[in-house]
Design a protein around this motif. Structure first.
Motif, PDB file in Angstrom:
ATOM      1  N   LEU A  40       0.844  -1.191   0.000  1.00  0.00           N
ATOM      2  CA  LEU A  40       0.000   0.000   0.000  1.00  0.00           C
ATOM      3  C   LEU A  40       0.884   1.246   0.000  1.00  0.00           C
ATOM      4  N   PRO A  41       0.628   2.197  -0.899  1.00  0.00           N
ATOM      5  CA  PRO A  41       1.468   3.407  -0.914  1.00  0.00           C
ATOM      6  C   PRO A  41       1.435   4.108   0.437  1.00  0.00           C
ATOM      7  N   SER A  42       2.593   4.596   0.868  1.00  0.00           N
ATOM      8  CA  SER A  42       2.638   5.299   2.150  1.00  0.00           C
ATOM      9  C   SER A  42       2.539   6.804   1.973  1.00  0.00           C
ATOM     10  N   THR A  43       2.620   7.275   0.729  1.00  0.00           N
ATOM     11  CA  THR A  43       2.478   8.700   0.442  1.00  0.00           C
ATOM     12  C   THR A  43       1.709   8.878  -0.862  1.00  0.00           C
ATOM     13  N   ALA A  44       1.226  10.088  -1.069  1.00  0.00           N
ATOM     14  CA  ALA A  44       0.567  10.400  -2.340  1.00  0.00           C
ATOM     15  C   ALA A  44       1.572  10.303  -3.485  1.00  0.00           C
ATOM     16  N   GLY A  45       2.814  10.642  -3.222  1.00  0.00           N
ATOM     17  CA  GLY A  45       3.855  10.545  -4.236  1.00  0.00           C
ATOM     18  C   GLY A  45       4.063   9.120  -4.719  1.00  0.00           C
ATOM     19  N   GLU A  46       4.035   8.165  -3.799  1.00  0.00           N
ATOM     20  CA  GLU A  46       4.164   6.754  -4.187  1.00  0.00           C
ATOM     21  C   GLU A  46       2.975   6.324  -5.031  1.00  0.00           C
ATOM     22  N   ALA A  47       1.774   6.754  -4.667  1.00  0.00           N
ATOM     23  CA  ALA A  47       0.585   6.411  -5.449  1.00  0.00           C
ATOM     24  C   ALA A  47       0.694   6.998  -6.852  1.00  0.00           C
ATOM     25  N   ARG A  48       1.130   8.251  -6.940  1.00  0.00           N
ATOM     26  CA  ARG A  48       1.318   8.876  -8.259  1.00  0.00           C
ATOM     27  C   ARG A  48       2.339   8.111  -9.088  1.00  0.00           C
ATOM     28  N   ALA A  49       3.414   7.678  -8.469  1.00  0.00           N
ATOM     29  CA  ALA A  49       4.447   6.925  -9.191  1.00  0.00           C
ATOM     30  C   ALA A  49       3.880   5.634  -9.761  1.00  0.00           C
ATOM     31  N   HIS A  50       3.044   4.935  -8.998  1.00  0.00           N
ATOM     32  CA  HIS A  50       2.409   3.707  -9.487  1.00  0.00           C
ATOM     33  C   HIS A  50       1.527   4.000 -10.704  1.00  0.00           C
ATOM     34  N   VAL A  51       0.723   5.059 -10.604  1.00  0.00           N
ATOM     35  CA  VAL A  51      -0.186   5.414 -11.696  1.00  0.00           C
ATOM     36  C   VAL A  51       0.606   5.867 -12.917  1.00  0.00           C
ATOM     37  N   ARG A  52       1.636   6.657 -12.705  1.00  0.00           N
ATOM     38  CA  ARG A  52       2.477   7.111 -13.827  1.00  0.00           C
ATOM     39  C   ARG A  52       3.077   5.908 -14.557  1.00  0.00           C
ATOM     40  N   THR A  53       3.580   4.942 -13.803  1.00  0.00           N
ATOM     41  CA  THR A  53       4.151   3.737 -14.412  1.00  0.00           C
ATOM     42  C   THR A  53       3.110   2.994 -15.231  1.00  0.00           C
ATOM     43  N   LEU A  54       1.923   2.838 -14.665  1.00  0.00           N
ATOM     44  CA  LEU A  54       0.848   2.156 -15.378  1.00  0.00           C
ATOM     45  C   LEU A  54       0.531   2.866 -16.695  1.00  0.00           C
ATOM     46  N   LEU A  55       0.414   4.177 -16.644  1.00  0.00           N
ATOM     47  CA  LEU A  55       0.039   4.919 -17.846  1.00  0.00           C
ATOM     48  C   LEU A  55       1.165   5.025 -18.867  1.00  0.00           C
ATOM     49  N   THR A  56       2.396   5.137 -18.404  1.00  0.00           N
ATOM     50  CA  THR A  56       3.489   5.294 -19.362  1.00  0.00           C
ATOM     51  C   THR A  56       3.949   3.968 -19.955  1.00  0.00           C
ATOM     52  N   THR A  57       3.558   2.867 -19.349  1.00  0.00           N
ATOM     53  CA  THR A  57       3.942   1.565 -19.912  1.00  0.00           C
ATOM     54  C   THR A  57       2.734   0.844 -20.508  1.00  0.00           C
ATOM     55  N   ALA A  58       1.770   0.497 -19.672  1.00  0.00           N
ATOM     56  CA  ALA A  58       0.632  -0.309 -20.138  1.00  0.00           C
ATOM     57  C   ALA A  58      -0.255   0.450 -21.118  1.00  0.00           C
TER      58      ALA A  58
END
Length: 163
Positions: A40-58
């Protein structure tokens, strides 16, 4: 005092609203989930990083094009607001999920509070320490927003169209 977001004009949703069918993608939807394979992301920044990865790759892989930069910024803003609100006002983040579907990006953010988001009077937003900008922003940028009660709080689901 603010008022509960249920039924407000700021967000076209009601408590217990459910997200629409997200369109069966050819194959399985791509998901980043808070299940056993993701902490589970511990910060909003970690959550954003997960979403950015999803959008820039998948997303790029599925659509054969990069996601629009303005749209990416909007998606990351919604992600940040939902996670920050869960941490700041919802008693803590208890679930996070980002799924790429044919209808767009589906974000699920759960927190420990059963209380719906509060809509601050527009005249008070930003004054006397009152925030109140995040929830209307989420509702404006997402194509659909729903609040689902859970035994341990609530889940907010936001569907953001990517086309």
């Amino acid at each position: 005092m603010g008022r509960a977001a249920e039924g407000t004009r700021d967000c076209a949703m009601k408590e217990n609203d459910v997200a629409p069918e997200h369109g069966a993608a050819p194959g399985e939807p791509v998901s980043i989930t808070s299940g056993t394979d993701l902490v589970l992301p511990s910060t909003a920044g970690e959550a954003r990083a997960h979403v950015r990865t999803l959008l820039t790759t998948a997303f790029r892989s599925r659509s054969k094009r990069p996601v629009d930069e303005v749209l990416l910024a909007d998606v990351l803003l919604v992600t940040s607001e939902l996670v920050t609100n869960a941490m700041r006002h919802g008693g803590g983040l208890t679930g996070f999920d980002a799924v790429l579907t044919d209808a767009g990006l589906l974000l699920n953010v759960a927190d420990a509070s059963a209380d719906p988001p509060v809509v601050t009077d527009p005249a008070r937003r930003g004054t006397d320490g009152a925030g109140g900008f995040g929830w209307p922003l989420i509702c404006r940028l997402a194509g659909h927003v729903a609040i689902t009660p859970r035994p341990d709080g609530k889940q907010i689901t936001a569907l953001i169209p990517l086309d």
